[in-house]
Design an enzyme around this catalytic site. Structure first.
Site, mmCIF file in Angstrom:
data_model
loop_
_atom_site.group_PDB
_atom_site.id
_atom_site.type_symbol
_atom_site.label_atom_id
_atom_site.label_comp_id
_atom_site.label_asym_id
_atom_site.label_seq_id
_atom_site.Cartn_x
_atom_site.Cartn_y
_atom_site.Cartn_z
ATOM 1 C CB THR A 119 40.066 39.108 33.667
ATOM 2 O OG1 THR A 119 40.139 40.081 32.629
ATOM 3 C CG2 THR A 119 41.000 39.505 34.787
ATOM 4 C CG ASP A 158 35.675 44.386 26.779
ATOM 5 O OD1 ASP A 158 35.732 45.610 26.529
ATOM 6 O OD2 ASP A 158 36.257 43.872 27.740
ATOM 7 C CG HIS A 199 34.938 38.011 35.845
ATOM 8 N ND1 HIS A 199 35.578 38.609 34.793
ATOM 9 C CD2 HIS A 199 35.094 36.680 35.662
ATOM 10 C CE1 HIS A 199 36.141 37.697 34.017
ATOM 11 N NE2 HIS A 199 35.832 36.509 34.520
ATOM 12 C CG HIS A 254 40.220 44.625 29.162
ATOM 13 N ND1 HIS A 254 40.283 43.365 29.729
ATOM 14 C CD2 HIS A 254 41.508 45.064 29.101
ATOM 15 C CE1 HIS A 254 41.548 43.056 29.994
ATOM 16 N NE2 HIS A 254 42.302 44.070 29.611
#
Length: 250
Positions: A107, A15, A200, A49
């Site tokens: 996120t 991303d 993450h 994403h």
């Protein structure tokens, strides 16, 4: 020596290559080129994403990735009708459903499956029928894991952001408690027949204890690898992450 069942895969999220590109509105750096480097460096898959606001990955990037990748694409998306249509058009190997807010930097937290299970159960049916492996990005919460299994997800991806944040804030007792929650969640999900992924915020410092959790089959790592590529090159950053993962697993 690790058996096939113990193999830990690395998914590289590209991303933020697109974030750098979009900062100048140019055609470079190209996320597809980054994906190709990642594949050669040992990535087992590529994650992208497509956010509703298109702040980094864009529709054309998904088209180009689907046309060029040799490894599976993990398509991260919000549970919206627009994103479902895009996923059904491209039919990626995997679809990971994540929570999404317009104002967030990244996120935040996991998907609320338990309170939205009827809608999510209906939402994932066409994706499953199209052959995608459906993953739900959730916190290490027993209720969310049980709900994910009930609605027919194939995979849960455990949110490791809190664990990583606590580590860098030097709140080590809380970090270790969160790590125990992640271990328990991985065991619970595996026991319910779900494949377990995690991701993450993972870095060279924090990846080892997560990689050592035996039920976890895949880690998805992006921002740190793209940042570290400034210093080591993308190939070097990915190879070092792969080495640390394999070392922890062994």
């Amino acid at each position: 020596m690790a058996t096939e069942d113990q193999t830990l895969r690395l998914g590289v999220n590209i991303d933020h290559v697109a974030t750098v590109r979009n900062a100048r509105g140019s055609a470079y750096p190209d996320p597809v080129r980054a994906a190709e480097i990642a594949e050669k460096a040992g990535a087992d898959g590529i994650t992208a994403h497509l956010r509703e606001d298109r702040r980094h990955i864009r529709d054309g990037d998904i088209e180009a990735l689907m046309a060029s990748l040799r490894t599976p694409l993990n398509f991260e998306m919000a549970a919206t009708e627009e994103m479902q249509k895009i996923a059904l058009r491209h039919r990626p190997h995997a679809v990971c459903i994540v929570p999404e807010k317009r104002e967030e930097r990244t996120t935040e937290g996991g998907l609320e499956v338990a309170k939205d299970q009827n809608r999510l159960a209906d939402f994932i049916v066409p994706l499953r029928e199209a052959g995608a492996r459906v993953s739900l990005f959730i916190a290490a919460d027993p209720e969310q894991i049980e709900a994910s299994a009930r609605i027919g997800a194939a995979v849960v991806e455990l949110h490791t952001g809190a664990y990583c944040d606590l580590h860098y804030e030097e709140r080590f007792e809380e970090r270790d408690a969160e790590l125990e929650r992640l271990r328990a969640a991985a065991a619970q999900a595996h026991g319910l027949g779900l494949e377990v992924h995690a991701g993450h915020g993972l870095t060279f410092e924090t990846v080892g204890p997560i990689a050592a959790i035996p039920e976890i089959r895949e880690l998805n790592i992006g921002h740190f690898l793209i940042a570290e590529a400034i210093f080591l090159g993308l190939d070097g950053a990915i190879r070092e992450m792969r080495r640390l993962m394999d070392e922890a697993r062994a």
